[in-house]
Design an enzyme around this catalytic site. Structure first.
Site, PDB file in Angstrom:
ATOM      1  N   LYS A  20      38.877  32.734 -32.726  1.00 48.51           N
ATOM      2  CA  LYS A  20      38.732  31.372 -33.244  1.00 48.51           C
ATOM      3  C   LYS A  20      37.261  31.131 -33.610  1.00 48.51           C
ATOM      4  O   LYS A  20      36.779  31.734 -34.546  1.00 48.51           O
ATOM      5  CB  LYS A  20      39.345  30.409 -32.247  1.00 48.51           C
ATOM      6  CG  LYS A  20      40.870  30.571 -32.362  1.00 48.51           C
ATOM      7  CD  LYS A  20      41.722  30.053 -31.295  1.00 48.51           C
ATOM      8  CE  LYS A  20      43.174  30.381 -31.670  1.00 48.51           C
ATOM      9  NZ  LYS A  20      44.059  30.449 -30.521  1.00 48.51           N
ATOM     10  N   HIS A  49      40.095  27.075 -27.841  1.00 49.75           N
ATOM     11  CA  HIS A  49      39.518  26.251 -28.917  1.00 49.75           C
ATOM     12  C   HIS A  49      38.215  25.564 -28.522  1.00 49.75           C
ATOM     13  O   HIS A  49      37.622  24.873 -29.342  1.00 49.75           O
ATOM     14  CB  HIS A  49      40.531  25.205 -29.386  1.00 49.75           C
ATOM     15  CG  HIS A  49      41.742  25.805 -30.013  1.00 49.75           C
ATOM     16  ND1 HIS A  49      41.800  26.155 -31.339  1.00 49.75           N
ATOM     17  CD2 HIS A  49      42.936  26.156 -29.481  1.00 49.75           C
ATOM     18  CE1 HIS A  49      42.979  26.687 -31.602  1.00 49.75           C
ATOM     19  NE2 HIS A  49      43.695  26.691 -30.495  1.00 49.75           N
ATOM     20  N   SER A 106      45.795  22.829 -28.567  1.00 50.93           N
ATOM     21  CA  SER A 106      45.660  23.422 -29.889  1.00 50.93           C
ATOM     22  C   SER A 106      46.312  22.614 -31.002  1.00 50.93           C
ATOM     23  O   SER A 106      45.916  22.733 -32.150  1.00 50.93           O
ATOM     24  CB  SER A 106      46.197  24.849 -29.880  1.00 50.93           C
ATOM     25  OG  SER A 106      47.481  24.909 -29.318  1.00 50.93           O
TER      26      SER A 106
END
Ligand code: PLP
Length: 385
Positions: free
Chosen positions: A234, A203, A175
């Site tokens: 996200k 992610h 990240s």
């Protein structure tokens, strides 16, 4: 009568140290009518502001309520949750998926349910805090291997008592660095040492893979990656998280993952909005293409300026400035130019490795990226003189 309670000295001392190290954190309220161009969020596909998600959320809230009213095991598990779990299982190519309220809780719950003192956990040094905390709270024997270093992992695995179980844990996309884990390499180690492999693809989901199925995705089924974690806050643009895997894993988590059992189910509107996000991801692959184009444009421009890029092909494009104060100054100056970037400092990253965390989105226009590069170019020139 007022109850005066003096703030304890040892806590005041901790705060003072954090101030002194230049790492004191402050929140800034983002105005609803935001004028800044955002290069700090994880909204990689621009879905958090997509009207189709908002409409799905509003409609579900009107039909099923603003909240789910209870935990999944009591009465909070609604049809819309069930439909979302099925859709997430399909996306990731796994038999089942289980919703959690946040990624942090998914990681705590999974590690706590899988681990005891007979399980040795092997974590990449750069894993997300929730993975590190989860193993610690589970009372597991935790070891950290050098970042992305399979040789170091193998060395640690060889030392494990044969009777004990091993669980290898890694972020899918790191990240704060943006690099992608070598999932096939980790899976080979897991097979060789009869270990489980858990990948947190917070992610990667929605961004990587041909269908937005992430860096683990359908190509690495549950025979290779037994525990797959994904987050919804996200690229999917909403909130919450899930764990995907086979029946035995999901049934075990439903019984034993306390952060699953003892918490209220996600609001139905959030589940409905996430279902809408999955439709957009399926129907509009051009968003991922646009994002890839923006990443390439930023990297090309930044390389030309001689900026300290890292080896990342993902939307996370940190600039490794090193010095804490410099990171803060640059972030503030960029803010004055109408550009929001993340200023990442210890304890999130090691000391001396502070960085601007720049993230690209499919919704950035060429002129947005141009403005960012221009402002960074000015800062570079100033730093050189
Ligand atoms: C953001 C993140 C989480 C936490 O997810 P939340 O839903 O925000 O709690 C977990 N793991 C990784 C790798 C993350 O980047």
């Amino acid at each position: 009568m007022s109850i005066a309670c003096r703030w304890p000295d040892h806590l005041a001392e901790r705060a003072r140290q954090r101030h002194d190290s230049g790492c004191w954190r402050v929140r800034r309220t983002r105005p609803s009518a935001d004028a800044l161009i955002d290069f700090a969020s994880n909204d990689y596909l621009g879905l958090s502001r997509d009207p189709r998600l908002a409409e799905a959320e509003a409609e579900a809230a009107c039909r099923f309520g603003a909240g789910s009213g209870a935990s999944h095991l009591v009465s909070g598990h609604l049809e819309v949750h069930e439909a979302l779990e099925e859709a997430l299982a399909r996306l990731t190519g796994r038999p089942r998926a289980l919703l959690f309220s946040t990624g942090y809780m998914a990681n705590l719950g999974t590690l706590q349910a899988l681990c005891d003192s007979r399980v040795h956990v092997y974590q990449d040094r750069f894993n997300h805090a929730s993975l590190i905390d989860g193993a610690q709270l589970a009372g597991a024997r935790s070891r950290r291997f050098h970042h992305a270093d399979l040789t170091d992992l193998a060395r640690l695995l060889r030392r494990k008592p044969a009777a004990d179980r091993a669980l290898i844990v890694s972020d899918g996309v790191f990240s704060m660095d943006g690099d992608i884990a070598d999932v096939p390499g980790l899976a080979a180690q897991a097979r060789h040492h009869d270990a489980w492999l858990m990948i947190d693809d917070a992610h990667g989901l929605g961004v990587l893979g041909d269908a937005g199925d992430g860096c683990v995705g359908r190509g690495h089924g549950s025979d290779q990656v037994q525990v797959l974690v994904g987050t919804l806050g996200k690229a999917l643009g909403t909130a919450g998280a899930f764990v995907a895997g086979d029946d035995a894993l999901i049934d075990h988590l439903i019984q034993f993952a306390r952060p699953y059992v003892y918490t209220t189910a996600l609001p139905p509107g959030v589940a409905a909005a996430t279902l809408a996000a999955l439709e957009v991801i399926k129907d509009e692959p051009q968003r991922r293409k646009r994002l890839a184009h923006n990443i390439a444009a930023f990297r090309a421009g930044a390389a030309q300026l001689g900026l300290p890029l890292m080896a990342s092909t993902t939307p996370i494009q940190p600039l490794l400035l090193g010095d804490e104060a410099r990171v803060l100054t640059w972030a503030t100056r960029l803010g004055q130019s109408g550009l929001r970037v993340g200023a990442i400092r210890p304890p999130t990253v090691p000391k001396g490795q502070s960085r601007l965390r720049i993230t690209l989105s499919a919704t950035h226009r060429p002129e947005d990226i141009h403005a960012l590069l221009e402002a960074l170019g000015e800062l570079m020139t100033e730093a050189a003189t």
